[in-house]
Write a protein that holds these residues in place. Structure first.
Motif, PDB file in Angstrom:
ATOM      1  N   MET A   1     -17.642 -29.218  22.218  1.00 44.56           N
ATOM      2  CA  MET A   1     -17.137 -27.861  22.112  1.00 44.56           C
ATOM      3  C   MET A   1     -18.078 -27.044  21.234  1.00 44.56           C
ATOM      4  N   PRO A   2     -18.536 -25.890  21.715  1.00 42.72           N
ATOM      5  CA  PRO A   2     -19.471 -25.084  20.924  1.00 42.72           C
ATOM      6  C   PRO A   2     -18.786 -24.465  19.704  1.00 42.72           C
ATOM      7  N   VAL A   3     -19.578 -24.261  18.674  1.00 41.37           N
ATOM      8  CA  VAL A   3     -19.075 -23.660  17.441  1.00 41.37           C
ATOM      9  C   VAL A   3     -19.153 -22.144  17.565  1.00 41.37           C
ATOM     10  N   LYS A   4     -18.075 -21.459  17.167  1.00 38.42           N
ATOM     11  CA  LYS A   4     -18.053 -20.000  17.248  1.00 38.42           C
ATOM     12  C   LYS A   4     -18.851 -19.407  16.097  1.00 38.42           C
ATOM     13  N   GLU A   5     -19.622 -18.373  16.416  1.00 36.55           N
ATOM     14  CA  GLU A   5     -20.372 -17.638  15.415  1.00 36.55           C
ATOM     15  C   GLU A   5     -20.150 -16.149  15.655  1.00 36.55           C
ATOM     16  N   GLN A   6     -20.051 -15.392  14.561  1.00 38.54           N
ATOM     17  CA  GLN A   6     -19.820 -13.959  14.637  1.00 38.54           C
ATOM     18  C   GLN A   6     -20.760 -13.246  13.669  1.00 38.54           C
ATOM     19  N   VAL A   7     -21.159 -12.032  14.026  1.00 36.87           N
ATOM     20  CA  VAL A   7     -21.974 -11.191  13.143  1.00 36.87           C
ATOM     21  C   VAL A   7     -21.107 -10.034  12.687  1.00 36.87           C
ATOM     22  N   GLY A   8     -21.113  -9.781  11.369  1.00 38.96           N
ATOM     23  CA  GLY A   8     -20.294  -8.706  10.835  1.00 38.96           C
ATOM     24  C   GLY A   8     -20.891  -8.118   9.570  1.00 38.96           C
ATOM     25  N   ILE A   9     -20.159  -7.186   8.980  1.00 42.40           N
ATOM     26  CA  ILE A   9     -20.608  -6.485   7.779  1.00 42.40           C
ATOM     27  C   ILE A   9     -19.622  -6.752   6.654  1.00 42.40           C
ATOM     28  N   VAL A  10     -20.157  -7.069   5.473  1.00 36.85           N
ATOM     29  CA  VAL A  10     -19.324  -7.365   4.306  1.00 36.85           C
ATOM     30  C   VAL A  10     -18.696  -6.065   3.803  1.00 36.85           C
ATOM     31  N   ILE A  11     -17.366  -6.072   3.652  1.00 41.54           N
ATOM     32  CA  ILE A  11     -16.680  -4.888   3.133  1.00 41.54           C
ATOM     33  C   ILE A  11     -16.089  -5.130   1.747  1.00 41.54           C
ATOM     34  N   SER A  12     -16.017  -6.397   1.304  1.00 43.65           N
ATOM     35  CA  SER A  12     -15.517  -6.691  -0.033  1.00 43.65           C
ATOM     36  C   SER A  12     -16.074  -8.027  -0.500  1.00 43.65           C
ATOM     37  N   ASN A  13     -16.439  -8.086  -1.786  1.00 41.66           N
ATOM     38  CA  ASN A  13     -16.881  -9.342  -2.376  1.00 41.66           C
ATOM     39  C   ASN A  13     -16.271  -9.534  -3.765  1.00 41.66           C
ATOM     40  N   LYS A  14     -15.063  -9.023  -3.962  1.00 42.86           N
ATOM     41  CA  LYS A  14     -14.428  -9.045  -5.277  1.00 42.86           C
ATOM     42  C   LYS A  14     -13.821 -10.403  -5.636  1.00 42.86           C
ATOM     43  N   MET A  15     -13.600 -11.258  -4.653  1.00 44.89           N
ATOM     44  CA  MET A  15     -13.035 -12.580  -4.928  1.00 44.89           C
ATOM     45  C   MET A  15     -14.147 -13.581  -5.238  1.00 44.89           C
ATOM     46  N   GLN A  16     -13.788 -14.644  -5.923  1.00 45.91           N
ATOM     47  CA  GLN A  16     -14.766 -15.681  -6.239  1.00 45.91           C
ATOM     48  C   GLN A  16     -14.999 -16.545  -5.007  1.00 45.91           C
ATOM     49  N   LYS A  17     -16.258 -16.679  -4.603  1.00 44.13           N
ATOM     50  CA  LYS A  17     -16.682 -17.505  -3.466  1.00 44.13           C
ATOM     51  C   LYS A  17     -16.034 -17.092  -2.141  1.00 44.13           C
ATOM     52  N   THR A  18     -15.584 -15.851  -2.039  1.00 46.24           N
ATOM     53  CA  THR A  18     -14.961 -15.360  -0.807  1.00 46.24           C
ATOM     54  C   THR A  18     -15.427 -13.934  -0.546  1.00 46.24           C
ATOM     55  N   ILE A  19     -15.709 -13.648   0.732  1.00 44.87           N
ATOM     56  CA  ILE A  19     -16.066 -12.300   1.146  1.00 44.87           C
ATOM     57  C   ILE A  19     -15.138 -11.879   2.284  1.00 44.87           C
ATOM     58  N   VAL A  20     -14.964 -10.570   2.428  1.00 52.49           N
ATOM     59  CA  VAL A  20     -14.216 -10.021   3.561  1.00 52.49           C
ATOM     60  C   VAL A  20     -15.236  -9.376   4.483  1.00 52.49           C
ATOM     61  N   VAL A  21     -15.235  -9.791   5.749  1.00 53.35           N
ATOM     62  CA  VAL A  21     -16.229  -9.334   6.717  1.00 53.35           C
ATOM     63  C   VAL A  21     -15.529  -8.598   7.844  1.00 53.35           C
ATOM     64  N   LYS A  22     -16.051  -7.404   8.187  1.00 52.23           N
ATOM     65  CA  LYS A  22     -15.528  -6.599   9.296  1.00 52.23           C
ATOM     66  C   LYS A  22     -16.340  -6.916  10.543  1.00 52.23           C
ATOM     67  N   ILE A  23     -15.640  -7.301  11.602  1.00 45.29           N
ATOM     68  CA  ILE A  23     -16.303  -7.626  12.871  1.00 45.29           C
ATOM     69  C   ILE A  23     -15.779  -6.677  13.945  1.00 45.29           C
ATOM     70  N   GLU A  24     -16.718  -6.006  14.643  1.00 44.29           N
ATOM     71  CA  GLU A  24     -16.362  -5.061  15.699  1.00 44.29           C
ATOM     72  C   GLU A  24     -16.456  -5.731  17.059  1.00 44.29           C
ATOM     73  N   ASN A  25     -15.476  -5.451  17.901  1.00 46.27           N
ATOM     74  CA  ASN A  25     -15.469  -5.934  19.273  1.00 46.27           C
ATOM     75  C   ASN A  25     -15.441  -4.716  20.182  1.00 46.27           C
ATOM     76  N   ARG A  26     -16.507  -4.502  20.937  1.00 48.69           N
ATOM     77  CA  ARG A  26     -16.607  -3.349  21.841  1.00 48.69           C
ATOM     78  C   ARG A  26     -16.415  -3.806  23.286  1.00 48.69           C
ATOM     79  N   TYR A  27     -15.568  -3.074  24.010  1.00 49.63           N
ATOM     80  CA  TYR A  27     -15.338  -3.393  25.416  1.00 49.63           C
ATOM     81  C   TYR A  27     -14.894  -2.130  26.142  1.00 49.63           C
ATOM     82  N   PRO A  28     -15.151  -2.024  27.440  1.00 49.82           N
ATOM     83  CA  PRO A  28     -14.707  -0.839  28.191  1.00 49.82           C
ATOM     84  C   PRO A  28     -13.199  -0.918  28.487  1.00 49.82           C
ATOM     85  N   HIS A  29     -12.550   0.224  28.368  1.00 50.36           N
ATOM     86  CA  HIS A  29     -11.127   0.291  28.705  1.00 50.36           C
ATOM     87  C   HIS A  29     -10.979   0.033  30.202  1.00 50.36           C
TER      88      HIS A  29
END
Length: 84
Positions: A1-29
């Motif tokens: 089974m392939p491993v999932k990978e995502q590219v995103g932008i960090v929006i918060s790094n205030k926690m210790q050893k944890t980041i919050v990442v925003k990932i956008e999904n674009r698709y046509p309606h």
């Protein structure tokens, strides 16, 4: 089974050893054909605390590390030009 990978932008790094990442999904309606953007925030494990807000990062899915943390940081693709 392939491993999932995502590219995103960090929006918060205030926690210790944890980041919050925003990932956008674009698709046509399906009916209107307009591009719809859905965003989702993920908590990711950052062992060395090397990410800053605005960095573009590559995440990899892993085993649950806490209640909400199921992703880990693979690498920082590009550093932010923002000064924190």
């Amino acid at each position: 089974m392939p491993v999932k990978e995502q590219v995103g932008i960090v929006i918060s790094n205030k926690m210790q050893k944890t980041i919050v990442v925003k990932i956008e999904n674009r698709y046509p309606h399906p009916f209107y054909s307009k591009t719809v953007i859905k965003t989702k925030n993920y908590l990711a494990h950052d062992e060395q605390n090397k990410c800053n807000i605005g960095d573009q990062v590559l995440l990899q899915e892993c085993r649950p590390l806490s209640k909400k943390k199921r992703w880990k940081l693979l690498k920082v693709i590009s550093k932010s030009s923002l000064i924190n």
